[in-house]
Design a protein around this motif. Sequence first.
Motif, PDB file in Angstrom:
ATOM      1  N   ALA A  86      18.572  -9.457  11.949  1.00 53.09           N
ATOM      2  CA  ALA A  86      18.361  -9.249  13.381  1.00 53.09           C
ATOM      3  C   ALA A  86      18.720  -7.843  13.830  1.00 53.09           C
ATOM      4  CB  ALA A  86      19.167 -10.275  14.173  1.00 53.09           C
ATOM      5  N   GLU A  87      19.708  -7.214  13.188  1.00 57.48           N
ATOM      6  CA  GLU A  87      20.133  -5.883  13.614  1.00 57.48           C
ATOM      7  C   GLU A  87      19.098  -4.802  13.311  1.00 57.48           C
ATOM      8  OE1 GLU A  87      22.366  -6.830   9.704  1.00 57.48           O
ATOM      9  OE2 GLU A  87      21.805  -7.867  11.568  1.00 57.48           O
ATOM     10  N   LYS A  88      18.086  -5.136  12.529  1.00 56.04           N
ATOM     11  CA  LYS A  88      17.010  -4.175  12.265  1.00 56.04           C
ATOM     12  C   LYS A  88      15.876  -4.285  13.273  1.00 56.04           C
ATOM     13  CE  LYS A  88      17.215  -3.000   7.351  1.00 56.04           C
ATOM     14  NZ  LYS A  88      16.391  -2.897   6.127  1.00 56.04           N
ATOM     15  N   SER A  89      16.023  -5.137  14.276  1.00 55.54           N
ATOM     16  CA  SER A  89      14.969  -5.323  15.266  1.00 55.54           C
ATOM     17  C   SER A  89      15.580  -5.269  16.665  1.00 55.54           C
ATOM     18  CB  SER A  89      14.251  -6.649  15.040  1.00 55.54           C
ATOM     19  OG  SER A  89      13.079  -6.741  15.816  1.00 55.54           O
ATOM     20  N   VAL A  90      14.744  -5.476  17.659  1.00 57.08           N
ATOM     21  CA  VAL A  90      15.201  -5.570  19.050  1.00 57.08           C
ATOM     22  C   VAL A  90      14.567  -6.800  19.678  1.00 57.08           C
ATOM     23  CG1 VAL A  90      15.608  -3.109  19.382  1.00 57.08           C
ATOM     24  CG2 VAL A  90      13.343  -4.038  19.845  1.00 57.08           C
ATOM     25  N   GLY A 110       0.806  -1.212   0.000  1.00 61.58           N
ATOM     26  CA  GLY A 110       0.000   0.000   0.000  1.00 61.58           C
ATOM     27  C   GLY A 110       0.840   1.263   0.000  1.00 61.58           C
ATOM     28  N   ALA A 111       2.023   1.179   0.621  1.00 59.80           N
ATOM     29  CA  ALA A 111       2.919   2.340   0.681  1.00 59.80           C
ATOM     30  C   ALA A 111       3.893   2.359  -0.488  1.00 59.80           C
ATOM     31  CB  ALA A 111       3.698   2.323   1.992  1.00 59.80           C
ATOM     32  N   GLY A 112       3.838   1.335  -1.359  1.00 54.71           N
ATOM     33  CA  GLY A 112       4.747   1.264  -2.487  1.00 54.71           C
ATOM     34  C   GLY A 112       6.182   1.000  -2.088  1.00 54.71           C
ATOM     35  N   LEU A 113       6.380   0.224  -1.009  1.00 53.74           N
ATOM     36  CA  LEU A 113       7.705  -0.049  -0.475  1.00 53.74           C
ATOM     37  C   LEU A 113       7.917  -1.553  -0.335  1.00 53.74           C
ATOM     38  CD1 LEU A 113       7.674   2.613   2.404  1.00 53.74           C
ATOM     39  CD2 LEU A 113       8.860   2.828   0.204  1.00 53.74           C
ATOM     40  N   THR A 114       9.156  -1.926  -0.095  1.00 52.34           N
ATOM     41  CA  THR A 114       9.491  -3.303   0.248  1.00 52.34           C
ATOM     42  C   THR A 114      10.102  -3.310   1.639  1.00 52.34           C
ATOM     43  OG1 THR A 114      11.781  -3.239  -0.574  1.00 52.34           O
ATOM     44  CG2 THR A 114      10.029  -3.715  -2.184  1.00 52.34           C
ATOM     45  N   VAL A 115      10.288  -4.488   2.198  1.00 54.02           N
ATOM     46  CA  VAL A 115      10.854  -4.572   3.540  1.00 54.02           C
ATOM     47  C   VAL A 115      12.283  -4.040   3.556  1.00 54.02           C
ATOM     48  CG1 VAL A 115      11.792  -6.913   3.346  1.00 54.02           C
ATOM     49  CG2 VAL A 115      11.002  -6.066   5.571  1.00 54.02           C
ATOM     50  N   ALA A 116      12.964  -4.064   2.423  1.00 56.10           N
ATOM     51  CA  ALA A 116      14.323  -3.512   2.345  1.00 56.10           C
ATOM     52  C   ALA A 116      14.332  -1.996   2.531  1.00 56.10           C
ATOM     53  CB  ALA A 116      14.958  -3.880   1.004  1.00 56.10           C
ATOM     54  N   ASP A 117      13.175  -1.350   2.297  1.00 60.68           N
ATOM     55  CA  ASP A 117      13.080   0.104   2.468  1.00 60.68           C
ATOM     56  C   ASP A 117      12.804   0.503   3.911  1.00 60.68           C
ATOM     57  OD1 ASP A 117      13.326   0.648  -0.347  1.00 60.68           O
ATOM     58  OD2 ASP A 117      11.247  -0.036  -0.573  1.00 60.68           O
ATOM     59  N   VAL A 118      12.609  -0.490   4.769  1.00 60.22           N
ATOM     60  CA  VAL A 118      12.269  -0.240   6.177  1.00 60.22           C
ATOM     61  C   VAL A 118      13.538  -0.289   7.022  1.00 60.22           C
ATOM     62  CG1 VAL A 118      10.975  -1.098   8.161  1.00 60.22           C
ATOM     63  CG2 VAL A 118       9.952  -1.167   5.868  1.00 60.22           C
ATOM     64  N   ASP A 119      13.669   0.673   7.930  1.00 64.20           N
ATOM     65  CA  ASP A 119      14.877   0.755   8.760  1.00 64.20           C
ATOM     66  C   ASP A 119      14.785  -0.107  10.015  1.00 64.20           C
ATOM     67  OD1 ASP A 119      16.403   3.125   7.391  1.00 64.20           O
ATOM     68  OD2 ASP A 119      14.316   3.779   7.549  1.00 64.20           O
ATOM     69  N   TRP A 120      13.565  -0.240  10.580  1.00 67.45           N
ATOM     70  CA  TRP A 120      13.391  -0.988  11.826  1.00 67.45           C
ATOM     71  C   TRP A 120      12.110  -1.795  11.743  1.00 67.45           C
ATOM     72  CZ3 TRP A 120      17.727  -0.462  14.503  1.00 67.45           C
ATOM     73  CH2 TRP A 120      18.451   0.727  14.386  1.00 67.45           C
ATOM     74  N   VAL A 121      12.162  -3.015  12.254  1.00 67.35           N
ATOM     75  CA  VAL A 121      10.989  -3.892  12.257  1.00 67.35           C
ATOM     76  C   VAL A 121      10.755  -4.406  13.671  1.00 67.35           C
ATOM     77  CG1 VAL A 121       9.950  -6.009  11.375  1.00 67.35           C
ATOM     78  CG2 VAL A 121      11.368  -4.599   9.872  1.00 67.35           C
ATOM     79  N   LEU A 122       9.557  -4.169  14.178  1.00 64.81           N
ATOM     80  CA  LEU A 122       9.155  -4.661  15.490  1.00 64.81           C
ATOM     81  C   LEU A 122       8.024  -5.654  15.304  1.00 64.81           C
ATOM     82  CD1 LEU A 122       9.037  -1.266  17.436  1.00 64.81           C
ATOM     83  CD2 LEU A 122      10.881  -2.947  17.451  1.00 64.81           C
ATOM     84  N   THR A 123       8.111  -6.797  15.963  1.00 70.35           N
ATOM     85  CA  THR A 123       7.061  -7.798  15.849  1.00 70.35           C
ATOM     86  C   THR A 123       6.653  -8.291  17.232  1.00 70.35           C
ATOM     87  OG1 THR A 123       8.254  -9.921  15.850  1.00 70.35           O
ATOM     88  CG2 THR A 123       8.358  -8.608  13.839  1.00 70.35           C
ATOM     89  N   HIS A 124       5.480  -8.885  17.285  1.00 65.72           N
ATOM     90  CA  HIS A 124       5.069  -9.592  18.487  1.00 65.72           C
ATOM     91  C   HIS A 124       6.064 -10.718  18.753  1.00 65.72           C
ATOM     92  CE1 HIS A 124       2.707 -11.445  21.536  1.00 65.72           C
ATOM     93  NE2 HIS A 124       2.359 -12.484  20.802  1.00 65.72           N
ATOM     94  N   GLN A 125       6.409 -10.930  20.033  1.00 68.59           N
ATOM     95  CA  GLN A 125       7.419 -11.937  20.378  1.00 68.59           C
ATOM     96  C   GLN A 125       6.859 -12.925  21.414  1.00 68.59           C
ATOM     97  OE1 GLN A 125      11.292 -10.211  21.306  1.00 68.59           O
ATOM     98  NE2 GLN A 125      10.920  -8.487  19.938  1.00 68.59           N
ATOM     99  N   PRO A 126       6.128 -13.948  20.963  1.00 64.53           N
ATOM    100  CA  PRO A 126       5.567 -14.924  21.906  1.00 64.53           C
ATOM    101  C   PRO A 126       6.614 -15.848  22.507  1.00 64.53           C
ATOM    102  CG  PRO A 126       5.009 -15.512  19.664  1.00 64.53           C
ATOM    103  CD  PRO A 126       5.677 -14.181  19.595  1.00 64.53           C
ATOM    104  N   LEU A 130       8.412  -0.468  10.925  1.00 68.06           N
ATOM    105  CA  LEU A 130       7.292  -1.370  10.657  1.00 68.06           C
ATOM    106  C   LEU A 130       6.971  -2.145  11.921  1.00 68.06           C
ATOM    107  CD1 LEU A 130       5.336  -2.800   8.667  1.00 68.06           C
ATOM    108  CD2 LEU A 130       7.197  -4.429   8.202  1.00 68.06           C
ATOM    109  N   MET A 131       5.742  -2.037  12.397  1.00 66.45           N
ATOM    110  CA  MET A 131       5.270  -2.796  13.559  1.00 66.45           C
ATOM    111  C   MET A 131       4.253  -3.820  13.076  1.00 66.45           C
ATOM    112  SD  MET A 131       4.881   0.215  16.446  1.00 66.45           S
ATOM    113  CE  MET A 131       4.121   1.428  15.342  1.00 66.45           C
ATOM    114  N   VAL A 132       4.495  -5.089  13.395  1.00 66.50           N
ATOM    115  CA  VAL A 132       3.640  -6.177  12.921  1.00 66.50           C
ATOM    116  C   VAL A 132       3.213  -7.025  14.112  1.00 66.50           C
ATOM    117  CG1 VAL A 132       3.415  -8.038  11.247  1.00 66.50           C
ATOM    118  CG2 VAL A 132       5.075  -6.232  10.850  1.00 66.50           C
ATOM    119  N   GLY A 133       1.924  -7.334  14.178  1.00 65.88           N
ATOM    120  CA  GLY A 133       1.429  -8.102  15.313  1.00 65.88           C
ATOM    121  C   GLY A 133       0.471  -9.205  14.904  1.00 65.88           C
ATOM    122  N   VAL A 134       0.290 -10.155  15.817  1.00 70.34           N
ATOM    123  CA  VAL A 134      -0.675 -11.231  15.633  1.00 70.34           C
ATOM    124  C   VAL A 134      -1.206 -11.595  17.008  1.00 70.34           C
ATOM    125  CG1 VAL A 134       1.048 -13.080  15.827  1.00 70.34           C
ATOM    126  CG2 VAL A 134      -1.064 -13.496  14.547  1.00 70.34           C
ATOM    127  N   GLY A 135      -2.447 -12.025  17.059  1.00 68.74           N
ATOM    128  CA  GLY A 135      -3.038 -12.381  18.345  1.00 68.74           C
ATOM    129  C   GLY A 135      -4.122 -13.419  18.173  1.00 68.74           C
TER     130      GLY A 135
END
Length: 322
Positions: A265-269, A233-249, A303-308
Amino acid sequence: MIPVRILGTASVLPGPPVTTAEVCARVGRDAAEVERKTGIRARHFAPAGTRAADLGARALREALEAAGLPATALKRILFVSSMGGDVTTPANGSRVAAALGLSGTCDAMDVGNACMGFLSAFDLAARSVATGLGPVGVVSVELLSRTTRPEDPRPYLVLGDAAAAVVLGEARPGEGVLGAAFGNDGTLPPDVVLENPHQTGQREGMRFLTPSRDMTRVALGALTRAASAVLQGAGLTVADVDWVLTHQPNGSMFAAILQALEVPAEKSVTVVDTVGSVGSASLGTGLDRLWRTRPVKAGDRVLMVGVGAGVAHGAVLYRVGG
């Protein structure tokens, strides 16, 4: 774009850390094996009598301090919890507002959506700010130790307690949410369930109903769909993203998520290794860790991505302003 700015973040871990060796000793499991499978070295269990509203007020107060704002600046508080907070009614958000000394100056409400709750509330808060009602405080409080017991080791060994908060306010030029994508598939078999004791007439605990491999497969599918939707939707790829945060179960699922999204891994925490699986507070804790420990700069895309449970999923793409 939804014009909004992250003004401040915070996270709180109640009580001293409880190691995997300690919880394994209570259930007769091998600590080294559990740590290898879960990637969790420690989690925190809040002391008896801890109130979710007080913990939420503490986290939100610290986020306000980071933002340089008094509590009276808030126009809305969104309280998030996948285990229900202190009370079923009234809204726990009202108790957070009261603990901050607010009376009649902002509204407060509760937001559910299992582990997706923080990201769902972030989206609601951003849209609120963009339409003139802000700043907004989002606070997620999980006291999941209240929902587990050693007799059911699978949730007991991974779930922990935590609180996380973010304050959103007016954006600067070029700053805000570049895209958001949310979905839910309630036709899938239930995977994680906390029944309402008023319905069942029993003391209820968090239950994992499907094998870990099936939960991982469904979660990965949902997460990748959400991430793909918001990036396309933003016309981007994941390579264009500087930081990625996800849910961590758990640690292994977190690693699988990064691999599926093709994120180094260095693009996340990583937070799950020291806080455990903390439900809706996972993303908020990760956001606070990112803001406080990484060189996030103007123009960066997060980019923040979650699942529940539900199965709910979603993604938000945010650009940092100058």
